[in-house]
Design a protein around this motif. Structure first.
Motif, mmCIF file in Angstrom:
data_model
loop_
_atom_site.group_PDB
_atom_site.id
_atom_site.type_symbol
_atom_site.label_atom_id
_atom_site.label_comp_id
_atom_site.label_asym_id
_atom_site.label_seq_id
_atom_site.Cartn_x
_atom_site.Cartn_y
_atom_site.Cartn_z
ATOM 1 N N GLY A 177 0.820 -1.209 0.000
ATOM 2 C CA GLY A 177 0.000 0.000 0.000
ATOM 3 C C GLY A 177 0.850 1.254 0.000
ATOM 4 O O GLY A 177 1.476 1.564 1.017
ATOM 5 N N THR A 179 1.839 4.857 0.734
ATOM 6 C CA THR A 179 1.314 5.623 1.866
ATOM 7 C C THR A 179 1.802 7.065 1.831
ATOM 8 O O THR A 179 3.005 7.313 1.850
ATOM 9 C CB THR A 179 1.729 4.978 3.205
ATOM 10 N N SER A 208 -1.242 1.846 6.137
ATOM 11 C CA SER A 208 -0.784 1.924 4.749
ATOM 12 C C SER A 208 -1.920 2.375 3.858
ATOM 13 O O SER A 208 -3.095 2.254 4.205
ATOM 14 C CB SER A 208 -0.260 0.562 4.273
ATOM 15 N N SER A 210 -4.549 2.703 0.670
ATOM 16 C CA SER A 210 -5.476 1.787 -0.001
ATOM 17 C C SER A 210 -5.804 2.336 -1.391
ATOM 18 O O SER A 210 -5.902 3.554 -1.572
ATOM 19 C CB SER A 210 -6.758 1.660 0.824
ATOM 20 N N ASP A 212 -4.264 -1.786 -2.198
ATOM 21 C CA ASP A 212 -2.959 -2.401 -2.426
ATOM 22 C C ASP A 212 -2.706 -2.515 -3.921
ATOM 23 O O ASP A 212 -3.637 -2.695 -4.718
ATOM 24 C CB ASP A 212 -2.912 -3.789 -1.776
ATOM 25 N N ARG A 251 1.319 -6.199 2.128
ATOM 26 C CA ARG A 251 -0.054 -5.838 2.512
ATOM 27 C C ARG A 251 -0.144 -5.785 4.042
ATOM 28 O O ARG A 251 0.348 -6.682 4.726
ATOM 29 C CB ARG A 251 -1.053 -6.860 1.986
ATOM 30 N N ARG A 264 -7.483 3.709 6.653
ATOM 31 C CA ARG A 264 -6.458 3.741 5.609
ATOM 32 C C ARG A 264 -6.694 4.925 4.670
ATOM 33 O O ARG A 264 -7.827 5.158 4.232
ATOM 34 C CB ARG A 264 -6.464 2.446 4.795
#
Length: 281
Positions: A177, A179, A208, A210, A212, A251, A264
């Protein structure tokens, strides 16, 4: 007053925007190769909370300099956490997905067994464990694939390469993900504030972006947003060897963030802001 270790890193720079009246300690003021100096800085400042946004992050170089990485990523945070415990204040520490081995395809939960693949992950895990053992209010915030308009990161690398190349080979079997550093900074502040009144919420958390995606997919999104005609060729990690092994599965299960009222961040929405700041759109 909040005390922040770090000044030039991606998250530290975002924190300076959000809380300009916080005290920021760069390496010119406190060298984390001297853990005692970090602890002393906390005791002298007597802040309301401490955020550690500084680290040894040269993943490949850490394979040769693990002893140094251990001091910066393990011993210094340990000293910080002990000083915070003595003052009874929250300590928020940024950690990494590299504490896991990247096996499987399921998102890693904060409680899942750790098994770092290399020196960087081992030293970051050592810091986490020392912070937990210190016994004060804390949050170990594991994150991944940080990007912003500052410093070195994947987004800026892709933009730079696209200036001279119309075809790039990008790893497609590492999934994680992306970030935004801004979102990490906001999460750190929220956690510090909540832990002041609810220290029982101390623990390890994942944060993290979203959804992924693979590095190749991330690159394609960057080029699509900026209108750059670059062909992305998917390659496996095996075709791009590096001194340090990268986890294939980065993930992170971020559901526990709900105890702080966090969720997220949407990295695609944040990507637009970063590209705009960089003048790329």
């Amino acid at each position: 007053m909040i005390l922040v270790f770090g000044q030039t890193g991606q998250v530290a720079q975002e924190l300076q925007r959000l809380v300009p009246d916080a005290a920021f300690l760069g390496r010119n003021r406190v060298d984390l190769r001297d853990p005692g100096a970090a602890a002393e800085a906390i005791r002298e400042a007597k802040p309301e909370a401490v955020i550690n946004a500084a680290a040894y992050t040269a993943v490949d170089k850490a394979e040769e300099e693990e002893a140094l990485a251990q001091v910066v990523n393990g011993d210094a945070p340990a000293a910080m956490a002990e000083a915070c415990r003595d003052l009874g204040i929250p300590f928020v520490h940024i950690s990494t997905d590299y504490v896991f081995d990247g096996s499987g395809e399921a998102p890693f939960k904060p409680t899942d067994p750790t098994a770092p693949l290399g020196a960087y992950g081992r030293t970051k895990l050592a810091g986490e464990e020392a912070i937990r053992a210190a016994g004060g209010p804390f949050a170990n915030l594991r994150t991944s694939w940080v990007f912003s308009a500052h410093g070195g990161n994947f987004v800026k690398t892709m933009l730079r390469l696209s200036e001279s190349r119309d075809r790039l080979t990008i790893v497609a079997d590492q999934i994680g993900g992306p970030t935004p550093a801004k979102a990490i900074a906001e999460a750190c502040l929220t956690m510090a504030q909540v832990l002041q009144r609810a220290p029982e919420k101390s623990g390890v958390y994942h944060f993290s972006g979203s959804p992924d995606v693979s590095w190749a997919g991330f690159a394609q999104e960057i080029f699509a947003r900026t209108g750059r005609d670059v062909t992305v060729e998917d390659i496996p990690t095996a075709d791009f060897p590096t001194p340090a092994k990268r986890p294939l599965n980065s993930r992170l299960d971020c559901s526990d963030l709900a105890v702080f009222g966090l969720k997220r961040p949407d990295w695609k929405a944040e990507l637009n802001e970063v590209l705009t700041e960089l003048g790329a759109v």
